[in-house]
Design a protein around this motif. Structure first.
Motif, PDB file in Angstrom:
ATOM      1  N   ARG A 141       0.826  -1.204   0.000  1.00 14.81           N
ATOM      2  CA  ARG A 141       0.000   0.000   0.000  1.00 14.81           C
ATOM      3  C   ARG A 141       0.867   1.263   0.000  1.00 14.81           C
ATOM      4  O   ARG A 141       1.702   1.468   0.886  1.00 14.81           O
ATOM      5  CB  ARG A 141      -0.916  -0.006   1.215  1.00 14.81           C
ATOM      6  CG  ARG A 141      -1.900   1.148   1.229  1.00 14.81           C
ATOM      7  CD  ARG A 141      -2.900   0.962   2.351  1.00 14.81           C
ATOM      8  NE  ARG A 141      -3.775   2.117   2.490  1.00 14.81           N
ATOM      9  CZ  ARG A 141      -4.704   2.232   3.417  1.00 14.81           C
ATOM     10  NH1 ARG A 141      -4.902   1.254   4.273  1.00 14.81           N
ATOM     11  NH2 ARG A 141      -5.455   3.304   3.493  1.00 14.81           N
ATOM     12  N   GLN A 142       0.686   2.101  -1.000  1.00 11.37           N
ATOM     13  CA  GLN A 142       1.373   3.385  -1.108  1.00 11.37           C
ATOM     14  C   GLN A 142       0.381   4.334  -1.759  1.00 11.37           C
ATOM     15  O   GLN A 142       0.225   4.354  -2.975  1.00 11.37           O
ATOM     16  CB  GLN A 142       2.627   3.245  -1.959  1.00 11.37           C
ATOM     17  CG  GLN A 142       3.665   4.350  -1.772  1.00 11.37           C
ATOM     18  CD  GLN A 142       4.515   4.132  -0.532  1.00 11.37           C
ATOM     19  OE1 GLN A 142       4.264   4.777   0.481  1.00 11.37           O
ATOM     20  NE2 GLN A 142       5.485   3.242  -0.599  1.00 11.37           N
TER      21      GLN A 142
ATOM     22  N   PRO B   4      14.079   8.901  11.255  1.00  8.27           N
ATOM     23  CA  PRO B   4      14.570   7.540  11.050  1.00  8.27           C
ATOM     24  C   PRO B   4      13.417   6.534  11.046  1.00  8.27           C
ATOM     25  O   PRO B   4      12.503   6.632  11.867  1.00  8.27           O
ATOM     26  CB  PRO B   4      15.484   7.310  12.260  1.00  8.27           C
ATOM     27  CG  PRO B   4      14.925   8.202  13.325  1.00  8.27           C
ATOM     28  CD  PRO B   4      14.362   9.399  12.612  1.00  8.27           C
ATOM     29  N   SER B   5      13.465   5.599  10.131  1.00  9.48           N
ATOM     30  CA  SER B   5      12.503   4.493  10.116  1.00  9.48           C
ATOM     31  C   SER B   5      13.231   3.263  10.649  1.00  9.48           C
ATOM     32  O   SER B   5      13.657   2.386   9.897  1.00  9.48           O
ATOM     33  CB  SER B   5      11.976   4.250   8.695  1.00  9.48           C
ATOM     34  OG  SER B   5      11.079   5.252   8.312  1.00  9.48           O
TER      35      SER B   5
ATOM     36  N   GLN C 179       3.554   3.050   7.569  1.00  5.93           N
ATOM     37  CA  GLN C 179       3.899   1.650   7.832  1.00  5.93           C
ATOM     38  C   GLN C 179       5.429   1.574   7.809  1.00  5.93           C
ATOM     39  O   GLN C 179       6.044   1.570   6.754  1.00  5.93           O
ATOM     40  CB  GLN C 179       3.278   0.732   6.783  1.00  5.93           C
ATOM     41  CG  GLN C 179       1.754   0.712   6.810  1.00  5.93           C
ATOM     42  CD  GLN C 179       1.160  -0.363   5.913  1.00  5.93           C
ATOM     43  OE1 GLN C 179       0.384  -1.202   6.340  1.00  5.93           O
ATOM     44  NE2 GLN C 179       1.533  -0.341   4.644  1.00  5.93           N
ATOM     45  N   ASP C 180       6.017   1.509   9.002  1.00  9.28           N
ATOM     46  CA  ASP C 180       7.470   1.615   9.156  1.00  9.28           C
ATOM     47  C   ASP C 180       8.112   0.242   9.265  1.00  9.28           C
ATOM     48  O   ASP C 180       7.680  -0.580  10.079  1.00  9.28           O
ATOM     49  CB  ASP C 180       7.792   2.401  10.433  1.00  9.28           C
ATOM     50  CG  ASP C 180       8.470   3.723  10.156  1.00  9.28           C
ATOM     51  OD1 ASP C 180       9.006   3.896   9.052  1.00  9.28           O
ATOM     52  OD2 ASP C 180       8.448   4.582  11.049  1.00  9.28           O
ATOM     53  N   GLY C 181       9.157  -0.003   8.485  1.00  7.32           N
ATOM     54  CA  GLY C 181       9.876  -1.265   8.588  1.00  7.32           C
ATOM     55  C   GLY C 181       8.938  -2.438   8.496  1.00  7.32           C
ATOM     56  O   GLY C 181       8.991  -3.375   9.304  1.00  7.32           O
TER      57      GLY C 181
ATOM     58  N   ILE D 222       7.221   2.093   4.322  1.00  8.71           N
ATOM     59  CA  ILE D 222       8.681   1.976   4.291  1.00  8.71           C
ATOM     60  C   ILE D 222       9.010   0.511   4.564  1.00  8.71           C
ATOM     61  O   ILE D 222       8.867   0.034   5.686  1.00  8.71           O
ATOM     62  CB  ILE D 222       9.344   2.879   5.354  1.00  8.71           C
ATOM     63  CG1 ILE D 222       8.793   4.312   5.283  1.00  8.71           C
ATOM     64  CG2 ILE D 222      10.858   2.848   5.204  1.00  8.71           C
ATOM     65  CD1 ILE D 222       9.072   5.028   3.992  1.00  8.71           C
ATOM     66  N   HIS D 223       9.417  -0.211   3.532  1.00 10.50           N
ATOM     67  CA  HIS D 223       9.659  -1.642   3.695  1.00 10.50           C
ATOM     68  C   HIS D 223      10.920  -1.914   4.514  1.00 10.50           C
ATOM     69  O   HIS D 223      10.920  -2.745   5.421  1.00 10.50           O
ATOM     70  CB  HIS D 223       9.787  -2.311   2.328  1.00 10.50           C
ATOM     71  CG  HIS D 223       8.484  -2.475   1.626  1.00 10.50           C
ATOM     72  ND1 HIS D 223       7.669  -3.563   1.819  1.00 10.50           N
ATOM     73  CD2 HIS D 223       7.839  -1.673   0.751  1.00 10.50           C
ATOM     74  CE1 HIS D 223       6.575  -3.436   1.085  1.00 10.50           C
ATOM     75  NE2 HIS D 223       6.657  -2.287   0.417  1.00 10.50           N
ATOM     76  N   LYS D 224      11.988  -1.241   4.191  1.00  8.92           N
ATOM     77  CA  LYS D 224      13.291  -1.561   4.769  1.00  8.92           C
ATOM     78  C   LYS D 224      13.474  -0.866   6.099  1.00  8.92           C
ATOM     79  O   LYS D 224      13.278   0.344   6.219  1.00  8.92           O
ATOM     80  CB  LYS D 224      14.402  -1.161   3.801  1.00  8.92           C
ATOM     81  CG  LYS D 224      15.784  -1.621   4.232  1.00  8.92           C
ATOM     82  CD  LYS D 224      16.834  -1.240   3.195  1.00  8.92           C
ATOM     83  CE  LYS D 224      18.228  -1.665   3.632  1.00  8.92           C
ATOM     84  NZ  LYS D 224      19.256  -1.267   2.636  1.00  8.92           N
TER      85      LYS D 224
END
Length: 603
Positions: free
Chosen positions: A469-470, A560-561, A586-588, A477-479
């Protein structure tokens, strides 16, 4: 060192008498809905353990915290711990639809987190606008003995340093609140039916105490600001109401083109008119020095538990040394007045020498209304007479300096104490537009509003994240362990929006007027370097966008994420967040922690 932890089982209070090794601290908070009269006018309010504001949660950096909330009110609710980063425990952030389901009436929920930070915070409802009805209270986290402190930048005197350290163990929270005589659900119901925001309040409270103050037309004329004059000019012949508030037709001029015409007939007259003074007493903060030989310093946590107003605060004739912003130490500034935005916290220390009653002033500076209040700092030295001469103010009722010698807090010059290096280029940049979405009651973050029923129509997003979802409601943020820039763009005439981000604090890189026409902060900093601080920017969790004139404004933050979770980014003006001015981060998302087996509410 032994820490004395005195538990009052009737109030759920824990008094930390000194610092020690980390321990687990338990708090019981019983929420009720009952009669109260904070400013002399009676109405139903939220009370916590029978009091308003709620009891102080006082603990030490490194402690484990268990907060058992029992909802004895007729409303479903949640409790959010404002500014607490919830490292590793996103499920206890207290946001309905994001991290939990609301706690139904007669049910309980237990929050568990670790105090990885120190400083001033507060807890409050995150459902609807229940914070406007009194569901909030302060949090004090004393720094660990190994945490560096900036006191030596204030004074080299060993006696003064010892007195400041003593003041830290006795720090005093001051919760600042704009208060209404109508409940938040009734206000929102009428706003939806009329299509007009109702930004008028009745009083300013300090620690839940205040009084209604009515200004004459002549007094208003002396205090009215240039922005208020400009806004009144949009509706020829209009004036401030007897509540010193902009009338509804002026508020309605902010609606987007093509929006439905507001229905003024639905709005009761007492929303904007009908000021009746009360004589409720102001809060009195008592400080007594036992002997004349010792120095006396006091430490205050100034907490912006406000619904709408930004406020300028000041202690008459006293210098405030500002040492902390949003729970993060800064290089101290010696000032006479301090601007506090909705949701922000500042910690200040004062040196007290002359025994007298000093007036603490809270002056609203937001355009919709002239609103102000006071409290009393009552300083006594045993065996010494207290002066009865009234103190001389540094600021007036709208936060304007009374003389050119008054020193205000310099936000642009704020520097982190012992700053950590930040990367000079982020891993990603997101640009967002904040605006009115049609009717004045609806506010958009990233072009669209977050649906008002979002938290009621699906499981909490933390339990069912959407990795692909974006969209306008969500940034993914996936990483993990990356850095992200967020650029808030505010087009056209708008108020300052206090942006609050959950999950991780952020660095304030810069702000300015006009459009943000660049793709990245690096490009912007090369073009207008005077608008940025990329070396030692302040670390915050709440910061306001600049007031937007016709050309608009912008704000740039870097965050920072590195704390996987599902978090909220939103305007902290309660009518704006209720009107949809929120986004999800959505972080990490690839490293979300497991949800504890005991998680959930019980009935």
């Amino acid at each position: 060192m032994t820490c004395v932890d005195v538990r009052d089982t009737t109030q759920g209070l824990s008094c930390v008498a000194c610092q020690s090794k980390s321990k687990t601290r338990h708090y019981d908070l019983a929420l009720t809905w009952e009669y109260g009269a904070p400013d002399g006018f009676g109405r139903k309010v939220f009370k916590i353990n029978g009091q308003f504001p709620g009891p102080t949660l006082e603990l030490n950096e490194g402690d484990h915290v268990v907060v058992h909330v029992k909802n004895l009110t007729p409303y479903s609710t949640t409790v959010h711990y404002h500014g607490i980063e919830m490292l590793g425990t996103p499920e206890y952030d207290g946001v309905p639809g994001i991290t939990q389901k609301r706690i139904p009436p007669s049910c309980s929920f237990t929050y568990k987190w670790k105090a990885t930070q120190h400083g001033s915070f507060f807890y409050h409802a995150h459902s609807d606008s229940q914070i406007n009805d009194g569901l909030y209270g302060p949090i004090i986290i004393h720094p660990a003995s190994t945490t560096p402190v900036p006191y030596q930048l204030i004074t080299n005197s060993s006696k003064s340093l010892a007195a400041i350290k003593l003041a830290e163990t006795k720090r005093i929270p001051l919760l600042l609140s704009d208060w209404r005589h109508i409940t938040s659900d009734y206000e929102w119901e009428l706003s939806q039916k009329s299509g007009v925001e109702t930004p008028c309040f009745d009083s300013m409270l300090v620690n839940g105490k205040g009084k209604v103050i009515c200004l004459s037309t002549e007094e208003q004329a002396v205090l009215i600001t240039a922005n208020q004059q400009m806004l009144l000019g949009f509706v020829p012949g209009s004036n401030l109401t007897d509540k010193s508030c902009l009338p509804a037709p002026v508020i309605a001029t902010r609606a987007a083109p093509g929006a439905p015409a507001p229905n003024f007939d639905i709005i009761p007259a007492n929303f904007f008119y009908g000021c009746t003074e009360t004589q409720s007493s102001s809060d009195v903060i008592k400080i007594t020095q036992e002997t004349i030989a010792d120095e006396t310093w006091a430490m205050f946590d100034l907490i912006g538990s406000l619904a709408l107003q930004n406020v300028q605060v000041s202690f008459d004739e006293l210098t405030m040394y500002v040492i902390e912003a949003d729970g993060n130490y800064i290089e101290p500034q010696a000032v006479h007045s301090l601007l506090i935005t909705n949701g922000q916290r500042y910690t200040v220390v004062l040196k007290l020498e002359n025994p007298r009653r000093y007036t603490f002033r809270v002056s609203g500076i937001s355009d919709p209304q002239i609103l102000f209040g006071t409290a009393v700092l009552d300083f006594k030295i045993k065996g010494t007479n207290q002066s009865t001469i009234p103190t001389v103010p540094y600021i007036n009722e709208v936060g304007v300096n009374t003389t050119g010698a008054v020193v205000p807090f310099d936000f642009a010059g704020t520097k982190s104490f012992l700053p950590q290096p930040i990367p000079q280029a982020p891993d990603a940049t997101f640009k967002m537009t904040m605006r009115v979405d049609g009717q004045v009651i609806y506010w958009a973050f990233n072009e669209t509003i977050l649906p008002l029923n979002y938290d009621d129509v699906r499981p909490p997003l933390l339990f069912a994240p959407q990795p692909d979802r974006q969209d306008n409601h969500t940034i993914t943020i996936h990483k993990n362990n990356t850095w992200v820039d967020y650029i808030m763009m505010v087009p056209g005439v708008q108020p300052a929006h206090p942006v609050h981000v959950h999950g991780r604090h952020f660095y304030v890189l810069g702000s300015g007027e006009g459009n943000f026409t660049w793709d990245t902060v690096e490009e912007a900093a090369a073009a207008v370097p005077e608008s940025f601080n990329l070396v030692n920017p302040p670390l915050r969790d709440t910061i306001a966008t600049p007031f937007a004139g016709p050309s608009g404004s912008w704000l740039a933050i870097r965050r920072p994420s590195d704390n996987p979770g599902v978090w909220l980014m939103h305007c902290h003006i309660q009518s704006h967040i209720q009107g949809g001015m929120s986004m999800i981060i959505q972080d990490g998302i690839d490293d979300l922690p497991a949800i504890p087996a005991e998680y959930g509410w019980t009935c």
